[in-house]
Design a protein around this motif. Sequence first.
Motif, PDB file in Angstrom:
ATOM      1  N   THR A 261       9.157  -5.907  -6.570  1.00  0.00           N
ATOM      2  CA  THR A 261      10.502  -5.825  -5.972  1.00  0.00           C
ATOM      3  C   THR A 261      11.305  -4.612  -6.445  1.00  0.00           C
ATOM      4  OG1 THR A 261      11.281  -7.357  -7.687  1.00  0.00           O
ATOM      5  CG2 THR A 261      10.708  -8.301  -5.542  1.00  0.00           C
ATOM      6  N   LYS A 262      11.260  -4.326  -7.748  1.00  0.00           N
ATOM      7  CA  LYS A 262      12.030  -3.191  -8.273  1.00  0.00           C
ATOM      8  C   LYS A 262      11.508  -1.872  -7.719  1.00  0.00           C
ATOM      9  CE  LYS A 262      13.732  -1.225 -12.610  1.00  0.00           C
ATOM     10  NZ  LYS A 262      13.726  -1.349 -14.104  1.00  0.00           N
ATOM     11  N   SER A 263      10.186  -1.740  -7.659  1.00  0.00           N
ATOM     12  CA  SER A 263       9.579  -0.508  -7.142  1.00  0.00           C
ATOM     13  C   SER A 263       9.848  -0.338  -5.651  1.00  0.00           C
ATOM     14  CB  SER A 263       8.073  -0.519  -7.406  1.00  0.00           C
ATOM     15  OG  SER A 263       7.797  -0.550  -8.790  1.00  0.00           O
ATOM     16  N   VAL A 264       9.800  -1.437  -4.896  1.00  0.00           N
ATOM     17  CA  VAL A 264      10.072  -1.365  -3.456  1.00  0.00           C
ATOM     18  C   VAL A 264      11.530  -0.984  -3.213  1.00  0.00           C
ATOM     19  CG1 VAL A 264      10.132  -2.662  -1.296  1.00  0.00           C
ATOM     20  CG2 VAL A 264       8.221  -2.971  -2.867  1.00  0.00           C
ATOM     21  N   SER A 265      12.428  -1.462  -4.060  1.00  0.00           N
ATOM     22  CA  SER A 265      13.839  -1.076  -3.944  1.00  0.00           C
ATOM     23  C   SER A 265      13.993   0.428  -4.074  1.00  0.00           C
ATOM     24  CB  SER A 265      14.676  -1.773  -5.027  1.00  0.00           C
ATOM     25  OG  SER A 265      14.756  -3.159  -4.792  1.00  0.00           O
ATOM     26  N   ALA A 266      13.286   0.998  -5.044  1.00  0.00           N
ATOM     27  CA  ALA A 266      13.346   2.455  -5.227  1.00  0.00           C
ATOM     28  C   ALA A 266      12.705   3.178  -4.055  1.00  0.00           C
ATOM     29  CB  ALA A 266      12.646   2.841  -6.531  1.00  0.00           C
ATOM     30  N   LEU A 267      11.579   2.656  -3.583  1.00  0.00           N
ATOM     31  CA  LEU A 267      10.868   3.302  -2.482  1.00  0.00           C
ATOM     32  C   LEU A 267      11.664   3.235  -1.186  1.00  0.00           C
ATOM     33  CD1 LEU A 267       8.199   4.775  -2.083  1.00  0.00           C
ATOM     34  CD2 LEU A 267       7.151   2.597  -1.459  1.00  0.00           C
ATOM     35  N   SER A 268      12.441   2.176  -1.015  1.00  0.00           N
ATOM     36  CA  SER A 268      13.244   2.032   0.207  1.00  0.00           C
ATOM     37  C   SER A 268      14.349   3.076   0.285  1.00  0.00           C
ATOM     38  CB  SER A 268      13.859   0.632   0.284  1.00  0.00           C
ATOM     39  OG  SER A 268      14.852   0.449  -0.710  1.00  0.00           O
ATOM     40  N   LEU A 269      14.641   3.723  -0.835  1.00  0.00           N
ATOM     41  CA  LEU A 269      15.652   4.783  -0.858  1.00  0.00           C
ATOM     42  C   LEU A 269      15.080   6.128  -0.443  1.00  0.00           C
ATOM     43  CD1 LEU A 269      17.394   3.868  -4.235  1.00  0.00           C
ATOM     44  CD2 LEU A 269      18.153   3.277  -1.920  1.00  0.00           C
ATOM     45  N   GLY A 270      13.761   6.221  -0.318  1.00  0.00           N
ATOM     46  CA  GLY A 270      13.099   7.464   0.054  1.00  0.00           C
ATOM     47  C   GLY A 270      12.069   7.840  -0.992  1.00  0.00           C
ATOM     48  N   GLU A 271      11.004   8.513  -0.555  1.00  0.00           N
ATOM     49  CA  GLU A 271       9.911   8.846  -1.467  1.00  0.00           C
ATOM     50  C   GLU A 271      10.352   9.826  -2.550  1.00  0.00           C
ATOM     51  OE1 GLU A 271       6.359  10.008   0.503  1.00  0.00           O
ATOM     52  OE2 GLU A 271       6.152   8.128   1.613  1.00  0.00           O
ATOM     53  N   GLU A 272      11.213  10.782  -2.202  1.00  0.00           N
ATOM     54  CA  GLU A 272      11.658  11.752  -3.200  1.00  0.00           C
ATOM     55  C   GLU A 272      12.466  11.073  -4.296  1.00  0.00           C
ATOM     56  OE1 GLU A 272      13.724  14.971  -1.431  1.00  0.00           O
ATOM     57  OE2 GLU A 272      12.004  15.697  -0.256  1.00  0.00           O
ATOM     58  N   THR A 273      13.334  10.185  -3.900  1.00  0.00           N
ATOM     59  CA  THR A 273      14.133   9.444  -4.882  1.00  0.00           C
ATOM     60  C   THR A 273      13.237   8.581  -5.755  1.00  0.00           C
ATOM     61  OG1 THR A 273      16.006   9.374  -3.354  1.00  0.00           O
ATOM     62  CG2 THR A 273      16.023   7.797  -5.169  1.00  0.00           C
ATOM     63  N   ALA A 274      12.279   7.883  -5.116  1.00  0.00           N
ATOM     64  CA  ALA A 274      11.375   7.020  -5.871  1.00  0.00           C
ATOM     65  C   ALA A 274      10.536   7.833  -6.858  1.00  0.00           C
ATOM     66  CB  ALA A 274      10.462   6.260  -4.904  1.00  0.00           C
ATOM     67  N   ALA A 275      10.045   8.991  -6.424  1.00  0.00           N
ATOM     68  CA  ALA A 275       9.249   9.840  -7.312  1.00  0.00           C
ATOM     69  C   ALA A 275      10.092  10.316  -8.489  1.00  0.00           C
ATOM     70  CB  ALA A 275       8.694  11.027  -6.539  1.00  0.00           C
ATOM     71  N   GLY A 276      11.354  10.631  -8.217  1.00  0.00           N
ATOM     72  CA  GLY A 276      12.249  11.055  -9.283  1.00  0.00           C
ATOM     73  C   GLY A 276      12.504   9.961 -10.305  1.00  0.00           C
ATOM     74  N   LEU A 277      12.361   8.713  -9.883  1.00  0.00           N
ATOM     75  CA  LEU A 277      12.546   7.576 -10.790  1.00  0.00           C
ATOM     76  C   LEU A 277      11.241   7.180 -11.487  1.00  0.00           C
ATOM     77  CD1 LEU A 277      14.845   5.369  -8.523  1.00  0.00           C
ATOM     78  CD2 LEU A 277      15.525   6.644 -10.573  1.00  0.00           C
ATOM     79  N   GLY A 278      10.193   7.955 -11.229  1.00  0.00           N
ATOM     80  CA  GLY A 278       8.924   7.684 -11.890  1.00  0.00           C
ATOM     81  C   GLY A 278       8.047   6.660 -11.200  1.00  0.00           C
ATOM     82  N   ILE A 279       8.328   6.364  -9.950  1.00  0.00           N
ATOM     83  CA  ILE A 279       7.545   5.381  -9.197  1.00  0.00           C
ATOM     84  C   ILE A 279       6.253   6.023  -8.698  1.00  0.00           C
ATOM     85  CG2 ILE A 279       7.508   3.841  -7.208  1.00  0.00           C
ATOM     86  CD1 ILE A 279       9.445   2.989  -9.402  1.00  0.00           C
ATOM     87  N   ARG A 280       5.142   5.376  -8.905  1.00  0.00           N
ATOM     88  CA  ARG A 280       3.866   5.833  -8.347  1.00  0.00           C
ATOM     89  C   ARG A 280       3.797   5.371  -6.895  1.00  0.00           C
ATOM     90  NH1 ARG A 280      -0.458   4.325 -13.171  1.00  0.00           N
ATOM     91  NH2 ARG A 280       0.541   5.552 -14.845  1.00  0.00           N
ATOM     92  N   ILE A 281       4.153   6.259  -6.010  1.00  0.00           N
ATOM     93  CA  ILE A 281       4.407   5.903  -4.617  1.00  0.00           C
ATOM     94  C   ILE A 281       3.198   5.259  -3.953  1.00  0.00           C
ATOM     95  CG2 ILE A 281       4.958   6.830  -2.334  1.00  0.00           C
ATOM     96  CD1 ILE A 281       6.677   8.942  -3.798  1.00  0.00           C
ATOM     97  N   TRP A 282       2.047   5.909  -4.020  1.00  0.00           N
ATOM     98  CA  TRP A 282       0.888   5.383  -3.297  1.00  0.00           C
ATOM     99  C   TRP A 282       0.356   4.105  -3.922  1.00  0.00           C
ATOM    100  CZ3 TRP A 282       0.246   6.686   1.421  1.00  0.00           C
ATOM    101  CH2 TRP A 282       0.697   7.939   1.854  1.00  0.00           C
ATOM    102  N   LEU A 283       0.516   3.969  -5.246  1.00  0.00           N
ATOM    103  CA  LEU A 283       0.106   2.726  -5.897  1.00  0.00           C
ATOM    104  C   LEU A 283       0.982   1.568  -5.438  1.00  0.00           C
ATOM    105  CD1 LEU A 283      -1.587   1.190  -7.981  1.00  0.00           C
ATOM    106  CD2 LEU A 283       0.099   1.859  -9.721  1.00  0.00           C
ATOM    107  N   VAL A 284       2.291   1.794  -5.390  1.00  0.00           N
ATOM    108  CA  VAL A 284       3.217   0.746  -4.945  1.00  0.00           C
ATOM    109  C   VAL A 284       2.951   0.384  -3.486  1.00  0.00           C
ATOM    110  CG1 VAL A 284       5.640   0.197  -4.482  1.00  0.00           C
ATOM    111  CG2 VAL A 284       4.997   1.363  -6.606  1.00  0.00           C
ATOM    112  N   LYS A 285       2.764   1.409  -2.638  1.00  0.00           N
ATOM    113  CA  LYS A 285       2.486   1.134  -1.226  1.00  0.00           C
ATOM    114  C   LYS A 285       1.181   0.363  -1.057  1.00  0.00           C
ATOM    115  CE  LYS A 285       5.007   4.852   1.112  1.00  0.00           C
ATOM    116  NZ  LYS A 285       4.913   5.968   2.081  1.00  0.00           N
ATOM    117  N   GLY A 286       0.175   0.762  -1.825  1.00  0.00           N
ATOM    118  CA  GLY A 286      -1.117   0.081  -1.731  1.00  0.00           C
ATOM    119  C   GLY A 286      -1.036  -1.367  -2.166  1.00  0.00           C
ATOM    120  N   LEU A 287      -0.352  -1.626  -3.280  1.00  0.00           N
ATOM    121  CA  LEU A 287      -0.214  -3.004  -3.756  1.00  0.00           C
ATOM    122  C   LEU A 287       0.660  -3.836  -2.810  1.00  0.00           C
ATOM    123  CD1 LEU A 287       0.238  -2.388  -7.593  1.00  0.00           C
ATOM    124  CD2 LEU A 287      -1.775  -3.308  -6.422  1.00  0.00           C
ATOM    125  N   ALA A 288       1.700  -3.211  -2.268  1.00  0.00           N
ATOM    126  CA  ALA A 288       2.559  -3.928  -1.318  1.00  0.00           C
ATOM    127  C   ALA A 288       1.778  -4.312  -0.065  1.00  0.00           C
ATOM    128  CB  ALA A 288       3.769  -3.079  -0.954  1.00  0.00           C
TER     129      ALA A 288
END
Length: 330
Positions: free
Chosen positions: A208-235
């Motif tokens: 949930t926390k990672s998806v919240s960051a990702l919902s703000l945009g990939e650039e924002t999520a990457a800036g917060l240290g979110i592993r974008i493709w890992l989160v998308k894959g697990l989701a």
Amino acid sequence: MLPAFILVMAPAAALLLILLSIRYGAKNMTLDIVWNAVFAFDENSVDHQIVMTSRLPRAVGSLLIGAFLAVSGALMQGITRNYLASPSIMGVSDGSVFAVTLFMVLMPNAHSEFYILSSLLGSAIGAALVFGLAWLIPQGMSPVRLAILGTVIGSFLSGTANAIQTYFQVSQKLSFWYNSRLHQLDPELIKLCIPFAVAGLALSLTLTKSVSALSLGEETAAGLGIRIWLVKGLAMLAVVILTGVSVALAGKIAFVGLIIPHIARFISGSDYRWIIPVSGVLGGLFLTACDLIARFINFPFETPVGVVTALFGVPFFLYLIKTKGGEQRA
């Protein structure tokens, strides 16, 4: 706080809907019959058999399926930032329908566990086809184009499944499943689905926390240290599990995963730590209420619950296309 209030009141609302679902139908049951069927079951009583083998599994199943589909839709909308994303529109449900149909033809006497596994595999195939093609096509991830791709792929998979079941003359066996008739839910299949469902829901809540960051945009999520493709894959893995389980239980039920996440987002704001659980709660209550309505549209005959969800879903879908479908969520 409204989201917290909804979660606190959810058990009481669910119990009320379960009671109404058990009591009302082609034959109404008194409260005494319901009580005795649950706490003093008599296998020689027809009414008790109806309550325990049909009405109760139907009520519990509709709550679970509605929750699974709503959570799946919320995850898809969060990771794609697409207002139109849902399992039924993006081909995930149709992939399950195709796989289960093929499995029923090839292995008609197999154990119920294999139906679940085939449905999970079909969900993965449907999602891979739609998002794979969207990635290859210019601007394929835009909401409208992704919805069109999902509709086209879904229609192809669904049409192929219909052709297979017609050619191999298994239409009668699959008729209840194609029409999402919740009154024929298999209690044993519900039990078998629980471990898969728990895994899918647990994974969803973990993200949930990672998806919240990702919902703000990939650039924002990457800036917060979110592993974008890992989160998308697990989701998407969680979506595949929850959608696959839902289709294995009752066939394709559309629009729950589209409507409910929007309502949950309106109530909860942009934080998916609230959106996911609220979607699950509202999805279960919504589908159970739709199932109750479906019993009285053409009483005493059963109307497929998908007809009722479509009455709500089609206008909502058109509204989203008109107001928000042209661009990704900001």
